[in-house]
Motif scaffolding. Sequence first.
Motif, PDB file in Angstrom:
ATOM      1  N   PRO A 203      44.749  43.684  59.344  1.00  0.00           N
ATOM      2  CA  PRO A 203      45.529  44.551  60.226  1.00  0.00           C
ATOM      3  C   PRO A 203      46.931  44.845  59.716  1.00  0.00           C
ATOM      4  O   PRO A 203      47.530  45.837  60.109  1.00  0.00           O
ATOM      5  N   LEU A 204      47.461  43.985  58.836  1.00  0.00           N
ATOM      6  CA  LEU A 204      48.861  44.154  58.439  1.00  0.00           C
ATOM      7  C   LEU A 204      49.020  44.694  57.027  1.00  0.00           C
ATOM      8  O   LEU A 204      49.983  45.404  56.744  1.00  0.00           O
ATOM      9  N   TYR A 205      48.108  44.346  56.123  1.00  0.00           N
ATOM     10  CA  TYR A 205      48.319  44.648  54.715  1.00  0.00           C
ATOM     11  C   TYR A 205      47.137  45.397  54.125  1.00  0.00           C
ATOM     12  O   TYR A 205      46.012  45.286  54.573  1.00  0.00           O
ATOM     13  N   ARG A 206      47.457  46.180  53.066  1.00  0.00           N
ATOM     14  CA  ARG A 206      46.419  46.855  52.300  1.00  0.00           C
ATOM     15  C   ARG A 206      46.627  46.491  50.850  1.00  0.00           C
ATOM     16  O   ARG A 206      47.742  46.611  50.322  1.00  0.00           O
ATOM     17  N   TYR A 207      45.536  46.055  50.198  1.00  0.00           N
ATOM     18  CA  TYR A 207      45.645  45.573  48.830  1.00  0.00           C
ATOM     19  C   TYR A 207      45.008  46.588  47.899  1.00  0.00           C
ATOM     20  O   TYR A 207      43.879  47.001  48.109  1.00  0.00           O
ATOM     21  N   VAL A 208      45.762  46.982  46.881  1.00  0.00           N
ATOM     22  CA  VAL A 208      45.249  47.935  45.900  1.00  0.00           C
ATOM     23  C   VAL A 208      45.409  47.312  44.517  1.00  0.00           C
ATOM     24  O   VAL A 208      46.495  46.866  44.153  1.00  0.00           O
ATOM     25  N   CYS A 209      44.334  47.316  43.750  1.00  0.00           N
ATOM     26  CA  CYS A 209      44.373  46.792  42.390  1.00  0.00           C
ATOM     27  C   CYS A 209      44.209  47.966  41.432  1.00  0.00           C
ATOM     28  O   CYS A 209      43.225  48.700  41.510  1.00  0.00           O
ATOM     29  N   ASP A 210      45.150  48.164  40.558  1.00  0.00           N
ATOM     30  CA  ASP A 210      45.181  49.320  39.655  1.00  0.00           C
ATOM     31  C   ASP A 210      45.186  48.807  38.227  1.00  0.00           C
ATOM     32  O   ASP A 210      46.102  48.089  37.826  1.00  0.00           O
ATOM     33  N   ARG A 211      44.162  49.186  37.464  1.00  0.00           N
ATOM     34  CA  ARG A 211      44.091  48.688  36.076  1.00  0.00           C
ATOM     35  C   ARG A 211      44.169  49.870  35.120  1.00  0.00           C
ATOM     36  O   ARG A 211      43.383  50.814  35.245  1.00  0.00           O
ATOM     37  N   GLU A 212      45.124  49.791  34.227  1.00  0.00           N
ATOM     38  CA  GLU A 212      45.285  50.876  33.247  1.00  0.00           C
ATOM     39  C   GLU A 212      44.897  50.340  31.881  1.00  0.00           C
ATOM     40  O   GLU A 212      45.387  49.288  31.445  1.00  0.00           O
ATOM     41  N   GLU A 213      43.986  51.048  31.191  1.00  0.00           N
ATOM     42  CA  GLU A 213      43.498  50.584  29.893  1.00  0.00           C
ATOM     43  C   GLU A 213      43.640  51.699  28.873  1.00  0.00           C
ATOM     44  O   GLU A 213      43.710  52.876  29.206  1.00  0.00           O
ATOM     45  N   GLN A 214      43.665  51.328  27.623  1.00  0.00           N
ATOM     46  CA  GLN A 214      43.635  52.313  26.540  1.00  0.00           C
ATOM     47  C   GLN A 214      42.599  51.863  25.528  1.00  0.00           C
ATOM     48  O   GLN A 214      42.760  50.809  24.894  1.00  0.00           O
ATOM     49  N   THR A 215      41.577  52.664  25.417  1.00  0.00           N
ATOM     50  CA  THR A 215      40.457  52.385  24.500  1.00  0.00           C
ATOM     51  C   THR A 215      40.056  50.919  24.560  1.00  0.00           C
ATOM     52  O   THR A 215      39.963  50.217  23.536  1.00  0.00           O
ATOM     53  N   GLY A 216      39.877  50.441  25.765  1.00  0.00           N
ATOM     54  CA  GLY A 216      39.394  49.086  25.958  1.00  0.00           C
ATOM     55  C   GLY A 216      40.460  48.023  26.014  1.00  0.00           C
ATOM     56  O   GLY A 216      40.173  46.900  26.408  1.00  0.00           O
ATOM     57  N   PHE A 217      41.698  48.321  25.607  1.00  0.00           N
ATOM     58  CA  PHE A 217      42.756  47.305  25.699  1.00  0.00           C
ATOM     59  C   PHE A 217      43.469  47.452  27.032  1.00  0.00           C
ATOM     60  O   PHE A 217      43.921  48.541  27.382  1.00  0.00           O
TER      61      PHE A 217
END
Lengths: 195, 445
Positions: free
Chosen positions: A21-35
Motif C-alpha cells: 500500500p505504501l511503496y512501489r518497487y521498480v528494478c531497472d537493468r541496463e546492459e550493453q552487449t551482455g555486460f
Amino acid sequence: MSEQGRTRRKGYEKGDEEEHPLYRYVCDREEQTGFPLLHTHRIFLKRRGLDSRLRVLILVLACSVLVSRLFSVVKRGESLQWMMVIAALLYLQWHRCRVEQEAVVVMPTLGVQLETVYCSKSVKRRFVPLHRILLPVINEAVTPTTCYSYLALLLRDEARLTLTFLHVRPPLSMLVPIRAALCAAVEQPSLQTAP
Amino acid sequence: MDTQQKCQMRHRVLMVSDFFYPNFGGVENHIYYLSQCLLQRGHKVIVATHAYGKRSGVRYMTNGLKVYYIPRLPFIQQDVLPTLCGSLPILRTIFVREGITLVHGHQAFSTLCHEALLHARTMGLRVVFTDHSLYGFADLGSIHMNKVLQFTLADVHQAICVSHTSKENTVLRSGLNPEKVFVIPNAVDTAMFRPDPSMRPCGTDEIVIVVISRLVYRKGADLLVEVIPEVCRLYPQVRFIVGGDGPKRVRLEEMREKHGLQDRVDMLGAVPHAEVRSVLVRGHIFLNSSLTEAFCIAILEAASCGLLTVSTLVGGVPEVLPPDMIVLAPPVPAELSNAIGRAIELLPQVDPFSMHNRMKNLYSWMDVAKRTEVVYDQSLRSDDDDLLVRLSRYYACGPWAGKLFCLVVVINFIVWCFLEWQQPAKDLEVTPDLPPPQAFADELN
C-alpha cells in the motif's frame, strides 16, 4: 528497447507481485552487449489516498492556527488572511521536503550510488566505491514506537552503518533482491558475461 | 508432516518481562531456560524486555532465540516507567510482526509485563502470567502492588506460580480464581552444576559452609551477622565462604573484624553466575538465610552440586527439596545455629553424587516446558471474551478501583482503534520465521 547495442529491461520484481500500500518497487537493468552497466532499484512512495491528504490538511491548519495565535498582534480581521498565508507556506515547505523516491544504483566494478529524489525534483546522491563495501546487511531497527527492517552497508574502516534508504522503509520482500544484487556486485567485482 | 508444518501448529509465544539478560537472576534464568526448551519442542518463542544501556534493538541468543530490547530505559529497580498506552504502538507492532498468539508475562514487579498483558488482551490475544515472588499485604507498597496485580490478573487466562505457597499468596493478593492457577516449580541445569568433592579440603576434618546470595535484608544478611560468629564459636572446624554483594556487606565485614574471623570467613564479593559452581563445590554445607522465598533456585543449585542445605523455614522453601537433603529452621539465629549443628552431624551420610543424580530426576527444565505447554493449551481453550465481558470483570475489582480499571481499559481500547486506523495491521510487515536449528529439527522429526 535497444539503443546502440544497449538494452534496457524494466522489471517489476517481487515488489510488484505483492501490492504494497505504501511503496512501489521498480528494478531497472541496463546492459550493453551482455555486460551489465547499471542495476537500479527504485522505491517509489505511493501517493496516498484522501485520508492521508486530509490528515496533512488538518495538521497544517492546526499549525497555522497555533502560529497565528502566537503572533496575536495582528488585527482580528486580518487573522484569517494570515492563517491562509501561514498554512500555504507550511504546506509548500512540507511538499518541498517530501521524498518521492529513493534508489540504489549498482554500478559493477565501480560502486553503489544512493539517491534520494524529493517532490521538488531536487536530488541528493551519495556514491560509495565498491572497494569500501565490506558487506550489505539486512537488520531490524527497534524504535520506541515501531520496528522495521532496513538495508545497510558495512564499510571498511568505518564503525557506523551506511543506510541505503534514509526516508522510506520498504518491506523485507523488497530489500532481499536489492541485497542480493549488492552482494553479487561486492563478491564478484569483475564483469560477468551474460548467459 | 514436515517440521515446518509441525511448527505452524505450535504456539507462538512472546515472553515479556523487565528482567532478562544481561541482567542476571532467577526470573532471567527461568525465562531463558524455558524459552530454550520451548524452542526445542518446536514452538516459536520471542522475548521482549527493555533496553540495557546501549543494548537496544533486536538480538539473537542461542538457538535463534530472538530478543527485542525495546528502547525504554529503566526507571527504578530495572522497571520501566509505567505509561499505560505508551508501550502500545511498539508492542502491537511486535505482536503483529511475529504473529504472536500468546503473551506470557513474568514477575509482578515488572511494569512492562503488566502493560504487555493489558495490550495483549485488548488485541484479543491469549495471556498467561507467572509470578515468581512472595509479597506482603500490610505496607503501603504492597497494597498498591497488589491492586495493580488485581487489575492485571482480572483478565488473564491462566496463571503460573512456582510453589504452592506462592499460589496461595498470589490468589489472596489478587483475588484470582484458584482454578486458573497452575503450580510449576523452577528447575536447575544439572549438567552445569555437578559435584566435585576433590575441590573440598582433604586430609583435614575442616567443614566448609558456603553462602551465596545478594547481601540484602530480604536475603537474611542480618541473620548471617548473628549466626556466623556463634557457629564459629561452637564448631572450631567450621569455615565460611560468603559470595555476593549488597548493602549489608559492610555489616558482615564489621562482624568479621569484631570477632577476628578473617581466617575463618572468606568474603568473595560478587560472584558471576558462571563461577557459582566453582564456589559451591568447595563446600560441604550450603546456608540459605532468606527471610522470604517463593521457591529459591539457589538451594537447587547447591543440592545439584552435592551440598547438604541448611535453610530458613520460609515461604516455598519446604517444597523444594526432600527432607533428607535439607535441614530447616525458623529465621532465628539460635535455631539456625542448631540446624547447622544437626547438618554437621548428618554430613557423613551425604553422598554428593547420589544427591546429584536424584536432582537430575526431580528437576529438569524440559519438564517445566512440557507443563507450561499444558497451560498454554488450556489458555487456548478458554473463551474469547469481548470488551463488555472484560469490563464486567474489571468492574468487580472494587467500588472505586473497578471504575478506574474500566476507564483504563476503555482508553487503551480507543488508542488501539486509533492505531488500527492510522496503520492497519494488514499493512504491517510480517517477519519470516527462522528455521529451527538442525539438532532441533532432527529431534522433531
